[in-house]
Motif scaffolding. Structure first.
Motif, PDB file in Angstrom:
ATOM      1  N   LYS A 219       8.210  11.710  10.663  1.00 37.25           N
ATOM      2  CA  LYS A 219       7.822  10.347  11.035  1.00 37.25           C
ATOM      3  C   LYS A 219       7.995   9.420   9.839  1.00 37.25           C
ATOM      4  O   LYS A 219       7.638   9.776   8.724  1.00 37.25           O
ATOM      5  N   PRO A 220       8.522   8.226  10.069  1.00 41.04           N
ATOM      6  CA  PRO A 220       8.619   7.262   8.975  1.00 41.04           C
ATOM      7  C   PRO A 220       7.261   6.630   8.683  1.00 41.04           C
ATOM      8  O   PRO A 220       6.516   6.315   9.606  1.00 41.04           O
ATOM      9  N   PHE A 221       6.918   6.477   7.410  1.00 40.93           N
ATOM     10  CA  PHE A 221       5.648   5.868   7.017  1.00 40.93           C
ATOM     11  C   PHE A 221       5.847   4.651   6.119  1.00 40.93           C
ATOM     12  O   PHE A 221       5.089   3.714   6.180  1.00 40.93           O
ATOM     13  N   LEU A 222       6.844   4.704   5.237  1.00 40.41           N
ATOM     14  CA  LEU A 222       7.054   3.598   4.314  1.00 40.41           C
ATOM     15  C   LEU A 222       7.529   2.361   5.064  1.00 40.41           C
ATOM     16  O   LEU A 222       8.206   2.462   6.092  1.00 40.41           O
ATOM     17  N   PHE A 223       7.209   1.190   4.534  1.00 42.47           N
ATOM     18  CA  PHE A 223       7.635  -0.059   5.168  1.00 42.47           C
ATOM     19  C   PHE A 223       9.153  -0.115   5.310  1.00 42.47           C
ATOM     20  O   PHE A 223       9.669  -0.496   6.363  1.00 42.47           O
ATOM     21  N   VAL A 224       9.891   0.287   4.263  1.00 39.21           N
ATOM     22  CA  VAL A 224      11.354   0.203   4.338  1.00 39.21           C
ATOM     23  C   VAL A 224      11.923   1.167   5.374  1.00 39.21           C
ATOM     24  O   VAL A 224      13.028   0.953   5.868  1.00 39.21           O
ATOM     25  N   ASP A 225      11.179   2.211   5.712  1.00 41.25           N
ATOM     26  CA  ASP A 225      11.609   3.136   6.765  1.00 41.25           C
ATOM     27  C   ASP A 225      11.205   2.639   8.148  1.00 41.25           C
ATOM     28  O   ASP A 225      11.951   2.782   9.110  1.00 41.25           O
ATOM     29  N   VAL A 226      10.005   2.070   8.257  1.00 45.85           N
ATOM     30  CA  VAL A 226       9.488   1.625   9.549  1.00 45.85           C
ATOM     31  C   VAL A 226      10.140   0.313   9.985  1.00 45.85           C
ATOM     32  O   VAL A 226      10.478   0.130  11.149  1.00 45.85           O
ATOM     33  N   HIS A 227      10.358  -0.598   9.055  1.00 47.09           N
ATOM     34  CA  HIS A 227      10.912  -1.931   9.367  1.00 47.09           C
ATOM     35  C   HIS A 227      12.054  -2.276   8.408  1.00 47.09           C
ATOM     36  O   HIS A 227      11.963  -3.253   7.653  1.00 47.09           O
ATOM     37  N   PRO A 228      13.164  -1.524   8.416  1.00 53.85           N
ATOM     38  CA  PRO A 228      14.218  -1.792   7.423  1.00 53.85           C
ATOM     39  C   PRO A 228      14.848  -3.182   7.547  1.00 53.85           C
ATOM     40  O   PRO A 228      15.201  -3.782   6.532  1.00 53.85           O
TER      41      PRO A 228
ATOM     42  N   ARG B 146       0.832  -1.214   0.000  1.00 55.52           N
ATOM     43  CA  ARG B 146       0.000   0.000   0.000  1.00 55.52           C
ATOM     44  C   ARG B 146       0.862   1.258   0.000  1.00 55.52           C
ATOM     45  O   ARG B 146       0.663   2.163  -0.800  1.00 55.52           O
ATOM     46  N   GLN B 147       1.828   1.335   0.900  1.00 55.73           N
ATOM     47  CA  GLN B 147       2.603   2.571   1.055  1.00 55.73           C
ATOM     48  C   GLN B 147       3.788   2.658   0.099  1.00 55.73           C
ATOM     49  O   GLN B 147       3.936   3.634  -0.616  1.00 55.73           O
TER      50      GLN B 147
END
Length: 193
Positions: free
Chosen positions: A126-135, A52-53
């Protein structure tokens, strides 16, 4: 006459006028049609966020692809996956000093990361993308593209303090939030929300 399976209780009133105005809804337990109480796995929630993101797919596309990637899952509607996605959309709350806040028991205090808030000044931190939130997870999953794995690696290098990888558009608040997320990903305890 209504079928008893649609009503979980009888409405008891003393006034004939109120008896006609009271409507009972079917209980969730007795509603007709398929439903799934099976919880989503961590990978499924990550997969939803990424598609989604990061990939920018619309919810109907995410829903259709979900069945392809996770065969045998019974998620009947787009609403099933969107509701789970939004329930997982929390980030550590930062204090005035930009550091993550902790509750009395030492757990991170979490706050809703509203998608519409990304465009605000606060949302930019704030991090929103998956690669930013859970690298770290982005490097593990085979469904993350090679380019996005490179982005996740840059995020990790930046967070580990490698100055040559420092990205000027990431604020110190963003890095503090991201560091807290890395700690949370490694925790097995419940979070204060």
């Amino acid at each position: 006459s209504h079928s008893p399976s649609y009503h979980s209780h009888q409405s008891v009133t003393t006034s004939p006028r109120r008896a006609n105005s009271r409507v009972t809804k079917p209980s969730k337990r007795n509603r007709p049609g398929p439903h799934s109480n099976k919880p989503y796995t961590g990978e499924q929630v990550h997969w939803m966020r990424y598609h989604r993101q990061d990939l920018g797919l619309f919810w109907p596309q995410v829903h259709a692809l979900f069945y392809e990637h996770f065969p045998g899952e019974e998620r009947q509607s787009v609403a099933c996956i969107t509701s789970r996605y939004y329930r997982s959309n929390f980030l550590p709350k930062l204090g005035e000093n930009g550091e993550p806040m902790l509750d009395r028991s030492g757990k991170f205090v979490m706050e809703a990361a509203k998608v519409r808030g990304r465009a605000t000044e606060e949302g930019k931190h704030k991090p929103f993308l998956f690669v930013d939130v859970h690298p770290e997870w982005a490097l593990v999953y085979d469904w993350v593209t090679a380019d996005d794995k490179k982005k996740a690696m840059r995020v990790l290098q930046e967070l580990d303090g490698q100055p040559q990888q420092r990205n000027g558009d990431k604020s110190e608040k963003w890095r503090n939030c991201q560091r807290a997320l890395r700690t949370i990903d490694g925790q097995s305890q419940e979070l204060a929300m």
